[in-house]
Design an enzyme around this catalytic site. Structure first.
Site, PDB file in Angstrom:
ATOM      1  N   TRP A 137     -32.487 -24.018  10.938  1.00 12.61           N
ATOM      2  CA  TRP A 137     -33.362 -22.814  12.598  1.00 12.61           C
ATOM      3  C   TRP A 137     -34.496 -23.144  11.882  1.00 12.61           C
ATOM      4  O   TRP A 137     -35.654 -22.928  10.835  1.00 12.61           O
ATOM      5  CB  TRP A 137     -32.796 -21.854  11.908  1.00 12.61           C
ATOM      6  CG  TRP A 137     -33.026 -20.319  12.999  1.00 12.61           C
ATOM      7  CD1 TRP A 137     -34.872 -20.331  13.339  1.00 12.61           C
ATOM      8  CD2 TRP A 137     -32.619 -20.007  14.087  1.00 12.61           C
ATOM      9  NE1 TRP A 137     -34.293 -19.429  14.104  1.00 12.61           N
ATOM     10  CE2 TRP A 137     -33.077 -19.833  14.971  1.00 12.61           C
ATOM     11  CE3 TRP A 137     -31.177 -20.319  15.001  1.00 12.61           C
ATOM     12  CZ2 TRP A 137     -33.012 -18.720  16.280  1.00 12.61           C
ATOM     13  CZ3 TRP A 137     -30.395 -20.049  15.436  1.00 12.61           C
ATOM     14  CH2 TRP A 137     -31.433 -18.762  16.435  1.00 12.61           C
ATOM     15  N   GLU A 209     -35.911 -26.272   5.525  1.00 10.93           N
ATOM     16  CA  GLU A 209     -36.399 -24.824   4.611  1.00 10.93           C
ATOM     17  C   GLU A 209     -35.502 -25.387   3.450  1.00 10.93           C
ATOM     18  O   GLU A 209     -34.695 -25.558   3.165  1.00 10.93           O
ATOM     19  CB  GLU A 209     -35.314 -24.299   5.202  1.00 10.93           C
ATOM     20  CG  GLU A 209     -35.312 -23.586   6.513  1.00 10.93           C
ATOM     21  CD  GLU A 209     -34.222 -23.166   6.994  1.00 10.93           C
ATOM     22  OE1 GLU A 209     -33.847 -22.316   6.902  1.00 10.93           O
ATOM     23  OE2 GLU A 209     -33.648 -23.774   8.048  1.00 10.93           O
ATOM     24  N   ARG A 404     -25.134 -13.104   4.665  1.00 10.60           N
ATOM     25  CA  ARG A 404     -26.472 -13.337   4.213  1.00 10.60           C
ATOM     26  C   ARG A 404     -27.446 -12.219   3.661  1.00 10.60           C
ATOM     27  O   ARG A 404     -27.486 -11.244   4.098  1.00 10.60           O
ATOM     28  CB  ARG A 404     -27.604 -13.675   5.221  1.00 10.60           C
ATOM     29  CG  ARG A 404     -27.389 -15.248   5.870  1.00 10.60           C
ATOM     30  CD  ARG A 404     -28.601 -15.606   6.646  1.00 10.60           C
ATOM     31  NE  ARG A 404     -29.390 -15.269   8.197  1.00 10.60           N
ATOM     32  CZ  ARG A 404     -29.647 -14.991   8.705  1.00 10.60           C
ATOM     33  NH1 ARG A 404     -30.370 -15.493   7.818  1.00 10.60           N
ATOM     34  NH2 ARG A 404     -30.033 -13.851   9.739  1.00 10.60           N
TER      35      ARG A 404
HETATM   36  C1  LIG Z   1     -36.500 -20.617   8.268  1.00 13.95           C
HETATM   37  C2  LIG Z   1     -37.058 -19.839   9.324  1.00 13.95           C
HETATM   38  N1  LIG Z   1     -37.573 -20.678  10.347  1.00 13.95           N
HETATM   39  C3  LIG Z   1     -38.782 -19.871  11.318  1.00 13.95           C
HETATM   40  C4  LIG Z   1     -37.686 -19.088  12.142  1.00 13.95           C
HETATM   41  C5  LIG Z   1     -38.405 -18.221  13.378  1.00 13.95           C
HETATM   42  O1  LIG Z   1     -39.267 -17.197  13.282  1.00 13.95           O
HETATM   43  P1  LIG Z   1     -39.934 -16.437  14.274  1.00 13.95           P
HETATM   44  O2  LIG Z   1     -38.433 -15.506  15.264  1.00 13.95           O
HETATM   45  O3  LIG Z   1     -40.519 -15.136  13.641  1.00 13.95           O
HETATM   46  O4  LIG Z   1     -40.372 -17.363  15.457  1.00 13.95           O
HETATM   47  C6  LIG Z   1     -36.144 -18.390  11.248  1.00 13.95           C
HETATM   48  C7  LIG Z   1     -36.059 -17.136  12.070  1.00 13.95           C
HETATM   49  O5  LIG Z   1     -35.244 -17.010  11.602  1.00 13.95           O
HETATM   50  C8  LIG Z   1     -36.271 -18.774   9.980  1.00 13.95           C
HETATM   51  O6  LIG Z   1     -35.245 -18.699   9.638  1.00 13.95           O
END
Ligand SMILES: Cc1ncc(COP(=O)(O)O)c(C=O)c1O
Length: 433
Positions: A137, A209, A404
């Site tokens: 994500w 991630e 989570r």
């Molecule tokens: C690992 C990760 N990156 C990016 C995002 C996106 O962030 P935003 O919702 O602030 O655009 C999220 C949102 O859940 C996330 O969990």
């Protein structure tokens, strides 16, 4: 405006576009520390840190003071100006990070920070292909959404071309886990073989991630990041680490990549960086920044380098370092993990407990042998927890059936005990009924 009373009515809710399924019934009117409060004055433990962001809890007095001061003194500027709070923020981050992560692009959201990272990688390498995990994500905006596989892909046409997937090293669910022995290296090699076959020879970046959150709290095996960096380097790709949720102490280190000592080419921070306020950053090396600048790099947004959020970011950095919140997350996380493992002994529906620091996952399964996700029961358990006074989030978007568990890093042991007691009761009630 006066607060309404009781749960949100259907007609009140109908005013707001449902951007991610249905809304909760509760009318939340106030938030303080590790709690949110509904209009009936009920306290609810916030074990999702809002949207996985509020590491300092709600209404932290030092953050309140910074916001109050800055909104009156220096809030928002034309994006062509720099101001002292922005320089101080960039300095504070660079000081906290290893060499090679010293040019900071201050933005607002996680999606934006990843868009910028991908654009930097494409500009620098001249390629366009991006490798991402198949349970990732990274956001809902174009480039980030194209590299997001744990939800939101269907119903709105084609995504960007050139995004290739790598199997998520999911020890609990991988077909490369046979009889409890997980051969992640074979899965990894298999994944790269397929990527190399599909690639048109213009690989630019791999974005991951360090612990997949929306994908179901999946930790990378020891050695994985090192191996990933090697594959990226062999192919002239940049390694982008997205620490939206894992950064700023949450996992027991200031940044999750420090565990293995792999310094990415680009690091993106968001959510936890603003501790609940909209702030993100894309951070890279001087060499990459200079190259991109020479090539006419553009990522001009309305709130880039705004002084108010930057001042908040500096204060978050200061508090995380000064109050040793990473150590706190490690200690309390170990305690919470042991309590969750204890629940697993008593509730057969808990198939797996995993994670690091105060970013933990509890996976519910209908049957421990088949590992069929128990999403429906999980939703009922989550709803019952809310009624009993704890907000524990089940991964609805990704249909994973994984809770989570991510309380603010200022949470106390007593609050952890209370959340565990509520979770225990809800599991008991929902699974037998
Ligand atoms: C690992 C990760 N990156 C990016 C995002 C996106 O962030 P935003 O919702 O602030 O655009 C999220 C949102 O859940 C996330 O969990």
């Amino acid at each position: 405006m006066e607060n309404g009373q009781g749960p949100m009515s259907k007609s009140e809710r109908s005013r707001v576009f449902r951007y991610g399924g249905d809304f909760a019934d509760q009318r939340i009117v106030r938030a303080e520390g590790a709690y949110i409060y509904d209009s009936d004055g009920r306290k609810i433990l916030d074990f999702t840190s809002g949207q996985m962001s509020g590491i300092l809890g709600h209404g932290h007095p030092e953050i309140v003071a910074v916001v109050q001061e800055m909104v009156a003194k220096l809030d928002h500027l034309h994006s062509g100006f720099l101001s002292d709070p922005v320089i101080a923020f960039a300095d504070a981050l660079a000081e906290m990070l290893p060499e090679g992560l010293d040019r900071v692009l201050p933005l607002s959201t996680g999606g934006e920070s990843n868009e910028a990272a991908l654009r930097i990688a494409k500009t620098f390498t001249g390629g366009f292909e991006v490798v991402a995990f198949d349970r990732s994500w990274h956001g809902v905006t174009g480039g980030a959404a194209a590299a997001t596989y744990s939800g939101g892909r269907r119903g709105h046409g084609p995504t960007l071309p050139g995004v290739l997937t790598l199997p998520t090293p999911h020890a609990y669910r991988s077909p490369f886990n046979r009889d409890g022995v997980y051969d992640w290296r074979s899965e990894f090699e298999f994944g790269w073989e397929i990527i190399d076959r599909q690639s048109t020879g213009q690989l630019a970046a791999v974005i991951v991630e360090p612990i997949l959150s929306s994908g179901g709290i999946v930790e990378l095996p020891d050695g994985y990041l090192t191996a990933l960096q090697e594959k990226a380097r062999e192919r002239g790709m940049l390694l982008i680490l997205d620490e939206a949720q894992t950064g700023m102490g949450r996992t027991g280190d200031n940044f999750a990549f420090q565990r293995e000592g792999v310094v990415p080419d680009i690091l993106t921070l968001s959510k936890t960086l603003g501790a609940g306020l909209p702030l993100s950053a894309t951070i890279t090396s001087a060499a990459i920044e200079e190259d991109c600048h020479d090539k006419g790099f553009l990522f001009y947004t309305t709130h880039a380098a705004d002084p108010l959020p930057a001042a908040v970011g500096s204060k978050v950095v200061e508090i995380v370092v000064r109050d040793q919140l990473a150590e706190r997350a490690r200690d309390l996380g170990d305690y919470l993990l042991s309590q969750l493992r204890d629940l697993q002994q008593r509730h057969p529906i808990i198939g797996d407990v995993r994670g690091r620091g105060l970013l933990l996952g509890v996976e519910l399964v209908a049957d421990r042998r088949t590992k069929t996700p128990a999403l429906e029961v999980g939703m009922a358990v989550g709803q019952r927890c809310l009624e009993l006074g704890a907000c524990l989030n089940i991964g609805r978007r990704s249909m994973s059936g994984v809770f989570r568990i991510a309380p603010p890093l200022i949470v106390t042991r007593d609050e952890i005990d209370l959340a565990i007691a509520i979770f225990d009761q809800a599991l008991g009630e929902c699974v037998t009924s």
